[in-house]
Enzyme design. Structure first.
Site, PDB file in Angstrom:
ATOM      1  N   CYS A  19       0.940  -1.036  -0.025  1.00 30.57           N
ATOM      2  CA  CYS A  19      -0.020   0.027   0.032  1.00 30.57           C
ATOM      3  C   CYS A  19       0.947   1.125  -0.026  1.00 30.57           C
ATOM      4  O   CYS A  19       1.574   1.358   0.924  1.00 30.57           O
ATOM      5  CB  CYS A  19      -1.067  -0.064   1.308  1.00 30.57           C
ATOM      6  SG  CYS A  19      -1.951   1.662   1.585  1.00 30.57           S
ATOM      7  N   LYS A  46     -10.120  -8.632   5.985  1.00 30.85           N
ATOM      8  CA  LYS A  46      -9.640  -7.614   7.133  1.00 30.85           C
ATOM      9  C   LYS A  46      -9.812  -8.105   8.290  1.00 30.85           C
ATOM     10  O   LYS A  46     -11.156  -8.310   8.664  1.00 30.85           O
ATOM     11  CB  LYS A  46     -10.241  -5.999   6.626  1.00 30.85           C
ATOM     12  CG  LYS A  46      -9.766  -5.500   5.143  1.00 30.85           C
ATOM     13  CD  LYS A  46     -10.547  -4.200   5.258  1.00 30.85           C
ATOM     14  CE  LYS A  46     -10.104  -3.700   3.688  1.00 30.85           C
ATOM     15  NZ  LYS A  46     -10.708  -2.616   3.303  1.00 30.85           N
ATOM     16  N   VAL A  59      -6.472   0.662   5.401  1.00 38.87           N
ATOM     17  CA  VAL A  59      -5.165   1.070   5.810  1.00 38.87           C
ATOM     18  C   VAL A  59      -4.733   2.192   4.899  1.00 38.87           C
ATOM     19  O   VAL A  59      -4.861   2.674   3.961  1.00 38.87           O
ATOM     20  CB  VAL A  59      -4.079  -0.155   5.644  1.00 38.87           C
ATOM     21  CG1 VAL A  59      -4.721  -1.481   6.390  1.00 38.87           C
ATOM     22  CG2 VAL A  59      -4.186  -0.499   4.178  1.00 38.87           C
ATOM     23  N   GLU A  71      -6.086   7.750   7.228  1.00 33.85           N
ATOM     24  CA  GLU A  71      -5.632   8.912   6.496  1.00 33.85           C
ATOM     25  C   GLU A  71      -4.036   9.163   6.463  1.00 33.85           C
ATOM     26  O   GLU A  71      -3.982   9.934   7.311  1.00 33.85           O
ATOM     27  CB  GLU A  71      -6.475   9.971   6.200  1.00 33.85           C
ATOM     28  CG  GLU A  71      -8.005   9.908   5.930  1.00 33.85           C
ATOM     29  CD  GLU A  71      -8.150   9.085   4.354  1.00 33.85           C
ATOM     30  OE1 GLU A  71      -7.337   9.630   3.484  1.00 33.85           O
ATOM     31  OE2 GLU A  71      -9.081   8.542   4.359  1.00 33.85           O
ATOM     32  N   SER A  72      -3.296   8.768   5.536  1.00 37.98           N
ATOM     33  CA  SER A  72      -1.864   8.941   5.563  1.00 37.98           C
ATOM     34  C   SER A  72      -1.368  10.499   5.909  1.00 37.98           C
ATOM     35  O   SER A  72      -0.469  10.516   6.721  1.00 37.98           O
ATOM     36  CB  SER A  72      -1.215   8.421   4.417  1.00 37.98           C
ATOM     37  OG  SER A  72      -1.572   9.108   3.294  1.00 37.98           O
TER      38      SER A  72
END
Length: 206
Positions: A19, A46, A59, A71-72
């Site tokens: 990811c 998941k 993720v 949220e990255s």
């Protein structure tokens, strides 16, 4: 840059081995020299607790004590504010706004068409062309400074590095004239924190 021996504070990151958004967070965690554990998520199966922590059931999700963040970009900003050394976001408001505008542009124009569903082949093609032209155009800047926002690593670099690592599997190549950009990419990829952020699946991309 902090070293692994100075790691502290155990957190849990729900991640996936290929990811691009989780990769961003792992890079920041390693640059901050944080001690953390990873729960590898099979996106087809998941774990139930992921949906309990993140209503979007996605993720990356970071669990820090009783706080769950997803949220990255939000995770990266949280990590920089919670662990300010080494700093990845400028202190002054104008520079912070510029960095956040850059993050927004990355996500909307480059990452979303390539790594999120719902985009047409034409939109994906346009995003690839934009990556090629944008990174080639930055070559002039990289002859004058080491990173996107000066001579120190910033959250912008951490955000885009996982995408740049994936250029070969995205079938994106930079023109030969963009030598300074290639050198910038090499600087990122040679950082020990970036190397530690790579999963076996990501290492196999190059």
């Amino acid at each position: 840059m902090a070293t692994p021996s100075s790691k502290k504070t155990l957190m849990t990151l729900y991640s996936s081995d290929d990811c691009v958004f989780a990769h961003r967070v792992r890079f920041v965690l390693e640059e901050k020299a944080m001690e953390y554990q990873i729960i590898e998520v099979d996106l087809a199966h998941k774990p139930e607790e992921l949906a309990e922590l993140n209503s979007y059931n996605q993720v990356p999700t970071l669990l820090d004590r009783d706080l769950a963040i997803h949220e990255s970009v939000l995770i990266m900003e949280y990590l920089d504010e919670r662990f300010p050394h080494p700093p990845l976001i400028p202190v002054d408001p104008i520079s912070r706004a510029k960095v956040r505008l850059g993050l927004l542009r990355f996500d909307q124009d480059l990452f979303a068409p390539l790594f999120q569903p719902g985009f047409s082949p034409e939109q994906i093609k346009t995003a690839k062309e934009q990556i090629r032209s944008t990174m080639a155009g930055l070559s002039t800047i990289f002859t004058q400074q080491r990173f996107l926002f000066g001579d120190d690593l910033s959250i912008l670099d951490c955000a885009i590095a996982p995408l740049l690592w994936r250029l070969p599997i995205l079938d994106i190549s930079l023109p030969a004239a963009a030598k300074a950009t290639q050198e910038y990419m090499d600087r990122l990829f040679q950082m020990e924190s970036f190397k530690r952020s790579l999963t076996p699946a990501e290492k196999a991309m190059r």
